[in-house]
Structures are given as C-alpha cells and as structure tokens.
Design an enzyme around this catalytic site. Structure first.
Site, PDB file in Angstrom:
ATOM      1  N   ARG A  15      54.627  48.237  34.726  1.00 58.30           N
ATOM      2  CA  ARG A  15      53.568  48.718  35.631  1.00 58.30           C
ATOM      3  C   ARG A  15      53.275  47.652  36.693  1.00 58.30           C
ATOM      4  O   ARG A  15      53.750  47.743  37.826  1.00 58.30           O
ATOM      5  CB  ARG A  15      52.322  49.070  34.787  1.00 58.30           C
ATOM      6  CG  ARG A  15      51.283  49.892  35.525  1.00 58.30           C
ATOM      7  CD  ARG A  15      50.340  49.073  36.369  1.00 58.30           C
ATOM      8  NE  ARG A  15      49.650  48.007  35.651  1.00 58.30           N
ATOM      9  CZ  ARG A  15      48.973  47.046  36.274  1.00 58.30           C
ATOM     10  NH1 ARG A  15      48.886  47.016  37.591  1.00 58.30           N
ATOM     11  NH2 ARG A  15      48.393  46.089  35.585  1.00 58.30           N
ATOM     12  N   ASP A  16      52.556  46.612  36.346  1.00 56.51           N
ATOM     13  CA  ASP A  16      52.217  45.570  37.326  1.00 56.51           C
ATOM     14  C   ASP A  16      53.498  44.926  37.866  1.00 56.51           C
ATOM     15  O   ASP A  16      53.614  44.628  39.060  1.00 56.51           O
ATOM     16  CB  ASP A  16      51.341  44.498  36.647  1.00 56.51           C
ATOM     17  CG  ASP A  16      50.506  43.688  37.622  1.00 56.51           C
ATOM     18  OD1 ASP A  16      50.812  43.686  38.819  1.00 56.51           O
ATOM     19  OD2 ASP A  16      49.545  43.042  37.182  1.00 56.51           O
ATOM     20  N   HIS A 207      44.485  38.129  31.914  1.00 58.12           N
ATOM     21  CA  HIS A 207      45.655  38.616  32.672  1.00 58.12           C
ATOM     22  C   HIS A 207      45.809  37.669  33.863  1.00 58.12           C
ATOM     23  O   HIS A 207      44.968  37.681  34.757  1.00 58.12           O
ATOM     24  CB  HIS A 207      45.330  40.046  33.110  1.00 58.12           C
ATOM     25  CG  HIS A 207      46.270  40.687  34.088  1.00 58.12           C
ATOM     26  ND1 HIS A 207      46.944  41.856  33.820  1.00 58.12           N
ATOM     27  CD2 HIS A 207      46.615  40.369  35.360  1.00 58.12           C
ATOM     28  CE1 HIS A 207      47.652  42.232  34.876  1.00 58.12           C
ATOM     29  NE2 HIS A 207      47.475  41.332  35.834  1.00 58.12           N
ATOM     30  N   HIS A 209      48.111  35.804  37.014  1.00 55.55           N
ATOM     31  CA  HIS A 209      49.268  35.725  37.906  1.00 55.55           C
ATOM     32  C   HIS A 209      49.532  34.231  38.127  1.00 55.55           C
ATOM     33  O   HIS A 209      48.642  33.395  37.929  1.00 55.55           O
ATOM     34  CB  HIS A 209      48.975  36.468  39.210  1.00 55.55           C
ATOM     35  CG  HIS A 209      48.967  37.962  39.014  1.00 55.55           C
ATOM     36  ND1 HIS A 209      49.950  38.782  39.514  1.00 55.55           N
ATOM     37  CD2 HIS A 209      48.109  38.776  38.357  1.00 55.55           C
ATOM     38  CE1 HIS A 209      49.692  40.043  39.173  1.00 55.55           C
ATOM     39  NE2 HIS A 209      48.578  40.071  38.477  1.00 55.55           N
ATOM     40  N   CYS A 240      50.152  42.677  43.093  1.00 54.07           N
ATOM     41  CA  CYS A 240      49.363  43.855  43.452  1.00 54.07           C
ATOM     42  C   CYS A 240      49.532  44.089  44.944  1.00 54.07           C
ATOM     43  O   CYS A 240      49.380  43.164  45.739  1.00 54.07           O
ATOM     44  CB  CYS A 240      47.904  43.623  43.094  1.00 54.07           C
ATOM     45  SG  CYS A 240      46.825  44.938  43.676  1.00 54.07           S
ATOM     46  N   ASN A 249      53.173  38.060  37.867  1.00 49.71           N
ATOM     47  CA  ASN A 249      52.380  37.762  36.680  1.00 49.71           C
ATOM     48  C   ASN A 249      53.032  36.599  35.953  1.00 49.71           C
ATOM     49  O   ASN A 249      54.203  36.305  36.161  1.00 49.71           O
ATOM     50  CB  ASN A 249      52.400  38.964  35.721  1.00 49.71           C
ATOM     51  CG  ASN A 249      51.758  40.188  36.304  1.00 49.71           C
ATOM     52  OD1 ASN A 249      52.308  40.818  37.189  1.00 49.71           O
ATOM     53  ND2 ASN A 249      50.592  40.530  35.808  1.00 49.71           N
TER      54      ASN A 249
HETATM   55  P1  HMG Z   1      41.465  57.636  48.293  1.00 47.63           P
HETATM   56  O1  HMG Z   1      42.469  57.745  49.383  1.00 47.63           O
HETATM   57  O2  HMG Z   1      40.104  57.163  48.628  1.00 47.63           O
HETATM   58  O3  HMG Z   1      41.301  58.953  47.406  1.00 47.63           O
HETATM   59  O4  HMG Z   1      42.112  56.678  47.176  1.00 47.63           O
HETATM   60  P2  HMG Z   1      41.346  60.460  47.718  1.00 47.63           P
HETATM   61  O5  HMG Z   1      40.613  61.099  46.587  1.00 47.63           O
HETATM   62  O6  HMG Z   1      40.922  60.715  49.140  1.00 47.63           O
HETATM   63  O7  HMG Z   1      42.891  60.821  47.558  1.00 47.63           O
HETATM   64  C1  HMG Z   1      43.875  60.550  48.526  1.00 47.63           C
HETATM   65  C2  HMG Z   1      45.129  61.312  48.128  1.00 47.63           C
HETATM   66  O8  HMG Z   1      45.643  60.814  46.902  1.00 47.63           O
HETATM   67  C3  HMG Z   1      44.864  62.802  47.884  1.00 47.63           C
HETATM   68  O9  HMG Z   1      46.065  63.481  48.214  1.00 47.63           O
HETATM   69  C4  HMG Z   1      44.644  62.873  46.412  1.00 47.63           C
HETATM   70  O10 HMG Z   1      44.940  64.116  45.861  1.00 47.63           O
HETATM   71  C5  HMG Z   1      45.615  61.834  45.898  1.00 47.63           C
HETATM   72  P3  HMG Z   1      46.108  64.496  49.471  1.00 47.63           P
HETATM   73  O11 HMG Z   1      44.991  65.456  49.257  1.00 47.63           O
HETATM   74  O12 HMG Z   1      45.897  63.610  50.670  1.00 47.63           O
HETATM   75  O13 HMG Z   1      47.489  65.083  49.373  1.00 47.63           O
HETATM   76  N1  HMG Z   1      45.172  61.239  44.636  1.00 47.63           N
HETATM   77  C6  HMG Z   1      45.932  61.152  43.549  1.00 47.63           C
HETATM   78  N2  HMG Z   1      47.187  61.551  43.284  1.00 47.63           N
HETATM   79  C7  HMG Z   1      47.658  61.308  42.053  1.00 47.63           C
HETATM   80  N3  HMG Z   1      46.958  60.654  41.094  1.00 47.63           N
HETATM   81  C8  HMG Z   1      45.699  60.235  41.323  1.00 47.63           C
HETATM   82  C9  HMG Z   1      45.147  60.479  42.595  1.00 47.63           C
HETATM   83  N4  HMG Z   1      43.958  60.194  43.144  1.00 47.63           N
HETATM   84  C10 HMG Z   1      43.985  60.668  44.395  1.00 47.63           C
HETATM   85  N5  HMG Z   1      45.029  59.601  40.364  1.00 47.63           N
HETATM   86  C11 HMG Z   1      42.355  55.952  44.900  1.00 47.63           C
HETATM   87  C12 HMG Z   1      41.393  56.303  46.017  1.00 47.63           C
HETATM   88  C13 HMG Z   1      41.567  55.267  43.827  1.00 47.63           C
HETATM   89  C14 HMG Z   1      42.995  57.221  44.376  1.00 47.63           C
HETATM   90  C15 HMG Z   1      43.455  55.014  45.468  1.00 47.63           C
HETATM   91  O14 HMG Z   1      42.809  53.947  46.109  1.00 47.63           O
HETATM   92  C16 HMG Z   1      44.377  54.478  44.425  1.00 47.63           C
HETATM   93  O15 HMG Z   1      45.168  55.212  43.831  1.00 47.63           O
HETATM   94  N6  HMG Z   1      44.312  53.150  44.186  1.00 47.63           N
HETATM   95  C17 HMG Z   1      45.115  52.502  43.179  1.00 47.63           C
HETATM   96  C18 HMG Z   1      45.639  51.210  43.708  1.00 47.63           C
HETATM   97  C19 HMG Z   1      46.501  50.554  42.650  1.00 47.63           C
HETATM   98  O16 HMG Z   1      47.139  51.215  41.853  1.00 47.63           O
HETATM   99  N7  HMG Z   1      46.527  49.195  42.660  1.00 47.63           N
HETATM  100  C20 HMG Z   1      47.317  48.457  41.748  1.00 47.63           C
HETATM  101  C21 HMG Z   1      46.828  48.541  40.335  1.00 47.63           C
HETATM  102  S1  HMG Z   1      45.450  47.482  39.997  1.00 47.63           S
HETATM  103  C22 HMG Z   1      46.164  45.946  39.692  1.00 47.63           C
HETATM  104  O17 HMG Z   1      47.345  45.766  39.872  1.00 47.63           O
HETATM  105  C23 HMG Z   1      45.294  44.863  39.151  1.00 47.63           C
HETATM  106  C24 HMG Z   1      45.562  44.560  37.665  1.00 47.63           C
HETATM  107  O18 HMG Z   1      46.919  44.217  37.460  1.00 47.63           O
HETATM  108  C25 HMG Z   1      44.688  43.405  37.213  1.00 47.63           C
HETATM  109  C26 HMG Z   1      44.776  42.246  38.218  1.00 47.63           C
HETATM  110  O19 HMG Z   1      45.798  41.569  38.291  1.00 47.63           O
HETATM  111  O20 HMG Z   1      43.783  42.129  38.927  1.00 47.63           O
HETATM  112  C27 HMG Z   1      45.229  45.770  36.799  1.00 47.63           C
HETATM  113 MG    MG Z   2      47.802  42.204  37.885  1.00 45.69          MG
END
Ligand code: HMG
Ligand code: MG
Length: 302
Positions: A15-16, A207, A209, A240, A249
């Site tokens: 994933r990450d 967690h 990096h 990320c 990581n």
């Molecule tokens: P948004 O654009 O504000 O949301 O994003 P929205 O509700 O307007 O949706 C936009 C479009 O995405 C729409 O499609 C939704 O249907 C679709 P359209 O109508 O335009 O065709 N959509 C989805 N599709 C599938 N699955 C879903 C989903 N949600 C909306 N769940 C949102 C807001 C939160 C969805 C967006 O910002 C997002 O997905 N963010 C995730 C970012 C991410 O994954 N970052 C990396 C992971 S976190 C990380 O790595 C940190 C970690 O490792 C710890 C660390 O190191 O800190 C965990």
């Molecule tokens: Mg991370």
C-alpha cells in the site's frame, strides 16, 4: 529501561510502498508480493487502499487485489478508507479491518484528504460507526506527527488531541506516523509521552519514513518507550503523494535486523523477506533501499 520482548510488524509495502509509484503496478504483481510477504511470516499486511482513484491512481485496483489474495488465517489484511464510499467498497471486497487516517496538521489534512481535521473526524465518525457495527476492526493512522511538509514543527499536544478523537471513535490501534521522516529520537519520545498521557501504550504503533536516515534511531527510541507495533515497507519502498520530498518507509528488512539483533521475537523470516524484496525490486527495476538487504546480498555474493 525495558524494551518489549515481542513486536508486531505491520507490512505496508503493498500500500504505502506502491501508492506513489508513477507507472501502474499490475494487480497480479501486488498479489504475488502479498503472498511472498505472508510466507515470510508477517502477521499484518496492509493490502491496498479504498481511496479515490482520482487522487491515488495506483490503488485503483483495490478490489482486484483483495479478490486475488489467498488469505491465511492468523494474518490481517487491513485497507485504508478515507470515507463512507471507501468503507462500502472495502466491505464489498470482504475486508475485515480498515484504517482511517487523519493528520496532526491542518495543511496536511487538506492536501491529503481535502478536508480540515474536524471534517475528517466527522467523516470517520460515520465510517467507524458502520465498520464497528459490521464487526470490523478499525485502526487510526495519524500523519505528520513529527513534522509537517507545509507547516513545519507539529505540537505533540495536537497529536495527542487527534489520538483521543481516534480512540473515542473506537480505534483499537492508533499510529504515530513520521510521514516525511524528519523526526529524531527526542521528538519521537516527546510525542509518545504526550499521547500516552491519554492512550495506553499497548494501543500505539509507530510508522516512520526514512527521509533523513533517522528511522531506525526513532524506532529504537519508541521501543524504549514500550511501543511494540511498527509499520515498515519491504525494500524501503514508499512515500505519500501529498508529502513533498518524503522518501520511502523504513525497510522491513532493516527493522527485522534491529529486532533480531535485540533478541525480540517477531515470527518473521529474513531469508523469506529477502525473496519478497527481490521480487518487487526486480519488477520495479530498482535496487533495494534496505541497508540490511544490501549487506546480506553482498555477503552472500562474496
Ligand atoms: P474529494 O475530491 O474531496 O472527494 O476527495 P469527493 O467526494 O468530491 O470525490 C471526488 C471523486 O472521487 C468522486 O468521483 C468520488 O466519487 C470519488 P467523481 O464523482 O468525480 O467521478 N471518490 C472515491 N472513489 C473511490 N473510493 C473512494 C472515493 N471517495 C471519493 N473512497 C478524498 C476526498 C478523501 C476521497 C480524497 O482526498 C482521497 O481519496 N484521499 C486519499 C489520499 C491518499 O490515499 N493518500 C495516501 C494515503 S495516507 C498515507 O500515505 C499516510 C500514512 O502512510 C501514514 C503516514 O505516513 O503519514 C497512512
Ligand atoms: Mg506512510
């Protein structure tokens, strides 16, 4: 000073590790990677993320990955969910554990999830309520706890506030993440101390990096505080997309080398782990970022 005798390793490579890859990695490669990781004895493997494919295209094959893996009993396969839509898709894919994720800084919350910290909590309140009602386990990951790429230093009290929110939402485990790898051991200790004023140490995970080469030092500091759950990524893959300048990581192989050296039980086999690292590095046409992985390979070649 007493460090844990047993540690749970949470593998986040599929994933990450892969979410930031520019070229699509086929679902079958992710599935094979997960199979190799579970053969290495990892008890928890973050399999994918049910996030918006517009935001993170690399995770668009989430359902295919979940359908393709042969799940072993005793192994957990948590997936990230950012909202109700993600939860519904995760439930349809038969997931048993979800990870909600928030940030300790407003700027990072906005960049990563397009909402404020408070809006994120409100979204997750619905997600957690439904997930718990369906019998799922929920983990809460807290980003940028040791520093934010947009706001700089982060107050440990802000991390503690978010941790309390996540605990109230029903998270069984809460993760302190150094998303951009800027922390040093003193900062890690300060954040853990602030959080453990409210949350039991047994509920916490770390967690890290490795951007500034501090990951192993930070893990050791966390071990000394009593943390016994650590995230890591095979071959040190990762980053990320919304954390500018952050590199991979900490490598699972490096963490295992540390833990093996300390006589801490993990149930993970280094030789099997190296097979998983070889597999994914070969696919990505990239050498491993694991120092231990490189050293062991050099020794075997000599
Ligand atoms: P948004 O654009 O504000 O949301 O994003 P929205 O509700 O307007 O949706 C936009 C479009 O995405 C729409 O499609 C939704 O249907 C679709 P359209 O109508 O335009 O065709 N959509 C989805 N599709 C599938 N699955 C879903 C989903 N949600 C909306 N769940 C949102 C807001 C939160 C969805 C967006 O910002 C997002 O997905 N963010 C995730 C970012 C991410 O994954 N970052 C990396 C992971 S976190 C990380 O790595 C940190 C970690 O490792 C710890 C660390 O190191 O800190 C965990
Ligand atoms: Mg991370």
């Amino acid at each position: 000073m007493s460090i844990p005798k047993k540690v749970k390793l949470v593998e986040v490579g599929a994933r990450d590790g892969l979410q930031n890859e520019a070229s699509p990695v086929p679902a079958e490669v992710k599935i094979k990677l997960i199979h190799l990781l579970q053969e290495a004895g990892l008890p928890v493997i973050q399999a994918t993320a049910f996030v918006s494919p517009k935001w993170v295209p690399q995770m668009a094959d989430n359902a295919q990955v979940m359908a393709g893996i042969t799940r072993l009993s005793g192994v957990q396969y948590p997936v990230l969910v950012p909202n109700r839509k993600g939860l519904d898709a995760a439930l349809a894919a038969g997931c048993k554990e979800v990870v909600i994720f928030g940030a300790a800084s407003e700027a990072f919350s906005k960049k990563n999830t397009n909402c404020t910290i408070a809006e994120g909590i409100a979204r997750f309140s619905e997600v957690c309520h439904e997930a718990l009602a369906q019998g799922l386990k929920v983990r809460g990951d807290m980003s940028v706890c040791l520093g934010c790429p947009y706001e700089g230093p982060v107050d440990p009290a802000a991390v503690a506030r978010l941790a309390r929110e996540f605990e109230q939402l029903g998270c069984y485990e809460i993760t302190i993440a150094d998303t951009i790898g800027v922390g040093t051991p003193g900062k890690m200790r300060a954040v853990i101390e602030a959080v453990t004023r409210h949350i039991a140490i047994e509920k916490l995970a770390v967690h890290v990096h490795d951007t500034y080469g501090q990951a192993i030092a930070n893990i050791y500091a966390a071990l000394e505080c009593g943390i016994a759950t650590f995230d890591s990524s095979i071959a040190g893959l990762g980053g990320c997309p919304y954390a500018k300048g952050a590199t991979g990581n900490v490598a699972t192989e490096d963490v295992l080398y540390l833990l093996d050296g300390l006589g801490i039980e993990t149930g993970v086999s280094m030789s099997q782990l190296l097979l998983a690292a070889d597999y994914i590095c070969h696919h990505l046409s990239r050498p491993t970022s694991s120092r231990a992985g490189k050293a062991i390979a050099n020794k075997m070649a000599a």
